[in-house]
Motif scaffolding. Sequence first.
Motif, PDB file in Angstrom:
ATOM      1  N   LYS A  59       0.843  -1.193   0.000  1.00 19.08           N
ATOM      2  CA  LYS A  59       0.000   0.000   0.000  1.00 19.08           C
ATOM      3  C   LYS A  59       0.883   1.249   0.000  1.00 19.08           C
ATOM      4  CE  LYS A  59      -4.531   0.979   1.087  1.00 19.08           C
ATOM      5  NZ  LYS A  59      -5.325   0.492   0.013  1.00 19.08           N
ATOM      6  N   GLY A  60       0.704   2.092  -1.012  1.00 21.30           N
ATOM      7  CA  GLY A  60       1.455   3.342  -1.101  1.00 21.30           C
ATOM      8  C   GLY A  60       2.861   3.213  -1.658  1.00 21.30           C
ATOM      9  N   GLU A  61       3.252   2.016  -2.077  1.00 21.95           N
ATOM     10  CA  GLU A  61       4.606   1.787  -2.581  1.00 21.95           C
ATOM     11  C   GLU A  61       4.691   2.053  -4.083  1.00 21.95           C
ATOM     12  OE1 GLU A  61       7.427   0.125  -0.740  1.00 21.95           O
ATOM     13  OE2 GLU A  61       6.236   0.897   0.914  1.00 21.95           O
ATOM     14  N   THR A  62       5.911   2.286  -4.538  1.00 22.28           N
ATOM     15  CA  THR A  62       6.222   2.312  -5.963  1.00 22.28           C
ATOM     16  C   THR A  62       6.859   0.980  -6.296  1.00 22.28           C
ATOM     17  OG1 THR A  62       6.524   4.710  -6.022  1.00 22.28           O
ATOM     18  CG2 THR A  62       7.587   3.427  -7.760  1.00 22.28           C
ATOM     19  N   LEU A  63       6.280   0.263  -7.235  1.00 22.51           N
ATOM     20  CA  LEU A  63       6.759  -1.063  -7.615  1.00 22.51           C
ATOM     21  C   LEU A  63       7.681  -0.953  -8.823  1.00 22.51           C
ATOM     22  CD1 LEU A  63       6.679  -4.196  -7.577  1.00 22.51           C
ATOM     23  CD2 LEU A  63       4.599  -4.039  -8.959  1.00 22.51           C
TER      24      LEU A  63
ATOM     25  N   ILE B 250      -0.649  -0.475  -5.055  1.00 26.94           N
ATOM     26  CA  ILE B 250       0.531   0.355  -5.285  1.00 26.94           C
ATOM     27  C   ILE B 250       0.135   1.751  -5.769  1.00 26.94           C
ATOM     28  CG2 ILE B 250       2.036  -1.607  -5.752  1.00 26.94           C
ATOM     29  CD1 ILE B 250       1.662  -1.000  -8.765  1.00 26.94           C
ATOM     30  N   ASP B 251       1.063   2.705  -5.564  1.00 32.37           N
ATOM     31  CA  ASP B 251       0.848   4.058  -6.075  1.00 32.37           C
ATOM     32  C   ASP B 251       1.244   4.168  -7.541  1.00 32.37           C
ATOM     33  OD1 ASP B 251      -0.193   5.081  -3.790  1.00 32.37           O
ATOM     34  OD2 ASP B 251       1.548   6.276  -3.235  1.00 32.37           O
TER      35      ASP B 251
ATOM     36  N   ASN C 294       9.954   4.391  -0.332  1.00 32.60           N
ATOM     37  CA  ASN C 294       8.773   3.554  -0.518  1.00 32.60           C
ATOM     38  C   ASN C 294       8.815   2.785  -1.840  1.00 32.60           C
ATOM     39  OD1 ASN C 294       7.569   4.520   1.935  1.00 32.60           O
ATOM     40  ND2 ASN C 294       7.061   6.380   0.813  1.00 32.60           N
ATOM     41  N   LEU C 295       9.948   2.113  -2.059  1.00 30.12           N
ATOM     42  CA  LEU C 295      10.134   1.330  -3.279  1.00 30.12           C
ATOM     43  C   LEU C 295      10.090  -0.160  -2.967  1.00 30.12           C
ATOM     44  CD1 LEU C 295      13.186   3.155  -4.924  1.00 30.12           C
ATOM     45  CD2 LEU C 295      10.754   3.539  -5.358  1.00 30.12           C
ATOM     46  N   PHE C 296       9.503  -0.917  -3.874  1.00 27.25           N
ATOM     47  CA  PHE C 296       9.543  -2.378  -3.803  1.00 27.25           C
ATOM     48  C   PHE C 296      10.075  -2.878  -5.133  1.00 27.25           C
ATOM     49  CE2 PHE C 296       8.140  -6.720  -4.177  1.00 27.25           C
ATOM     50  CZ  PHE C 296       8.327  -7.223  -2.899  1.00 27.25           C
ATOM     51  N   LEU C 297      11.209  -3.593  -5.090  1.00 28.30           N
ATOM     52  CA  LEU C 297      11.840  -4.126  -6.289  1.00 28.30           C
ATOM     53  C   LEU C 297      11.492  -5.597  -6.429  1.00 28.30           C
ATOM     54  CD1 LEU C 297      13.693  -1.759  -5.115  1.00 28.30           C
ATOM     55  CD2 LEU C 297      15.473  -2.756  -6.496  1.00 28.30           C
ATOM     56  N   LYS C 298      10.826  -5.945  -7.512  1.00 23.38           N
ATOM     57  CA  LYS C 298      10.598  -7.355  -7.862  1.00 23.38           C
ATOM     58  C   LYS C 298      11.527  -7.640  -9.025  1.00 23.38           C
ATOM     59  CE  LYS C 298       8.899  -9.960 -11.019  1.00 23.38           C
ATOM     60  NZ  LYS C 298       8.909  -9.701 -12.414  1.00 23.38           N
TER      61      LYS C 298
ATOM     62  N   LEU D   1      21.590  -5.011  -9.071  1.00 25.30           N
ATOM     63  CA  LEU D   1      21.816  -4.532  -7.708  1.00 25.30           C
ATOM     64  C   LEU D   1      23.026  -3.596  -7.648  1.00 25.30           C
ATOM     65  CD1 LEU D   1      21.031  -7.787  -5.713  1.00 25.30           C
ATOM     66  CD2 LEU D   1      19.654  -5.690  -5.789  1.00 25.30           C
ATOM     67  N   LYS D   2      24.055  -3.886  -8.437  1.00 24.78           N
ATOM     68  CA  LYS D   2      25.223  -2.991  -8.480  1.00 24.78           C
ATOM     69  C   LYS D   2      24.859  -1.631  -9.064  1.00 24.78           C
ATOM     70  CE  LYS D   2      28.747  -6.521  -8.544  1.00 24.78           C
ATOM     71  NZ  LYS D   2      29.604  -7.364  -9.356  1.00 24.78           N
ATOM     72  N   GLY D   3      23.847  -1.594  -9.896  1.00 26.01           N
ATOM     73  CA  GLY D   3      23.384  -0.331 -10.460  1.00 26.01           C
ATOM     74  C   GLY D   3      22.346   0.366  -9.597  1.00 26.01           C
ATOM     75  N   ALA D   4      22.103  -0.162  -8.404  1.00 25.74           N
ATOM     76  CA  ALA D   4      21.114   0.414  -7.487  1.00 25.74           C
ATOM     77  C   ALA D   4      21.739   0.769  -6.141  1.00 25.74           C
ATOM     78  CB  ALA D   4      19.968  -0.569  -7.292  1.00 25.74           C
ATOM     79  N   VAL D   5      23.033   1.033  -6.127  1.00 23.25           N
ATOM     80  CA  VAL D   5      23.754   1.298  -4.875  1.00 23.25           C
ATOM     81  C   VAL D   5      23.151   2.477  -4.121  1.00 23.25           C
ATOM     82  CG1 VAL D   5      25.973   2.049  -3.916  1.00 23.25           C
ATOM     83  CG2 VAL D   5      25.903   0.233  -5.628  1.00 23.25           C
ATOM     84  N   HIS D   6      22.899   3.573  -4.812  1.00 23.24           N
ATOM     85  CA  HIS D   6      22.363   4.767  -4.142  1.00 23.24           C
ATOM     86  C   HIS D   6      20.979   4.481  -3.553  1.00 23.24           C
ATOM     87  CE1 HIS D   6      22.020   9.002  -3.199  1.00 23.24           C
ATOM     88  NE2 HIS D   6      20.789   8.958  -3.700  1.00 23.24           N
ATOM     89  N   ILE D   7      20.131   3.820  -4.322  1.00 26.83           N
ATOM     90  CA  ILE D   7      18.789   3.476  -3.836  1.00 26.83           C
ATOM     91  C   ILE D   7      18.870   2.585  -2.599  1.00 26.83           C
ATOM     92  CG2 ILE D   7      16.743   2.086  -4.382  1.00 26.83           C
ATOM     93  CD1 ILE D   7      16.987   3.112  -7.263  1.00 26.83           C
ATOM     94  N   LEU D   8      19.692   1.542  -2.666  1.00 30.70           N
ATOM     95  CA  LEU D   8      19.781   0.588  -1.555  1.00 30.70           C
ATOM     96  C   LEU D   8      20.440   1.203  -0.328  1.00 30.70           C
ATOM     97  CD1 LEU D   8      20.749  -2.594  -3.588  1.00 30.70           C
ATOM     98  CD2 LEU D   8      18.495  -1.999  -2.660  1.00 30.70           C
ATOM     99  N   LYS D   9      21.334   2.138  -0.545  1.00 32.86           N
ATOM    100  CA  LYS D   9      22.061   2.755   0.563  1.00 32.86           C
ATOM    101  C   LYS D   9      21.279   3.896   1.210  1.00 32.86           C
ATOM    102  CE  LYS D   9      26.852   3.446   1.127  1.00 32.86           C
ATOM    103  NZ  LYS D   9      28.128   3.900   0.573  1.00 32.86           N
ATOM    104  N   HIS D  10      20.580   4.684   0.395  1.00 35.23           N
ATOM    105  CA  HIS D  10      19.973   5.915   0.898  1.00 35.23           C
ATOM    106  C   HIS D  10      18.448   5.942   0.872  1.00 35.23           C
ATOM    107  CE1 HIS D  10      23.929   7.703   1.129  1.00 35.23           C
ATOM    108  NE2 HIS D  10      24.152   7.336  -0.120  1.00 35.23           N
ATOM    109  N   GLY D  11      17.829   4.997   0.207  1.00 39.46           N
ATOM    110  CA  GLY D  11      16.371   4.992   0.145  1.00 39.46           C
ATOM    111  C   GLY D  11      15.763   4.641   1.489  1.00 39.46           C
ATOM    112  N   ARG D  12      14.600   5.228   1.757  1.00 44.88           N
ATOM    113  CA  ARG D  12      13.865   4.895   2.977  1.00 44.88           C
ATOM    114  C   ARG D  12      12.717   3.974   2.602  1.00 44.88           C
ATOM    115  NH1 ARG D  12      11.383   9.307   5.544  1.00 44.88           N
ATOM    116  NH2 ARG D  12      11.333  10.287   3.520  1.00 44.88           N
TER     117      ARG D  12
END
Length: 165
Positions: A8-12, A30-31, A88-92, A103-114
């Motif tokens: 609920k409220g996530e970006t997929l 999802i939003d 508020n991200l969900f990665l499938k 995953l190596k191309g998502a370092v900033h998201i994984l490190k700094h995302g809430r």
Amino acid sequence: MDSYEELKGETLLDIGAAEAVFTLDTIDYIDRAYLFECDEAWIEALEATFAPWNDKIMIVRKYVSDVYDDNNITLDTFFQDEGRPIDNLFLKMDIEGYERKALKGAVHILKHGRQVGGSVCIYHLHDDKKVIESELKNFNLKTSVQPGYLYFEKEMRSAIIRFWS
């Protein structure tokens, strides 16, 4: 997932969307959804399927990887270019053995995302379970290998790892 209510409220981010059954199942929760799919055979069907939700779906015709060029995009670059928040991200993710590169191309998201979480396929490469779980834990993410096994490449392998911040 235990319940689609978790989204609920996530970006997929449906990475390796194919027919996007997971997105279709969760569309009312999802939003927004980004469907990353390069196989042209799926595009027309995706556009038709998601026409009623055109305002909350974007089809991205690039491979998700650790490089950015004409055919590939990193998740970090995608969100930076789009100017979108990384909360508020969900990665499938099911991309036929390229999950590590994505995953190596998502370092900033994984490190700094809430409130970032997801489900990643971990059966394509022999040591995916160990390597991907270690990579996710390096970002201080909690992980849980889902119960059950998949018979692949003549051995029983764990299929999915969940992660969350």
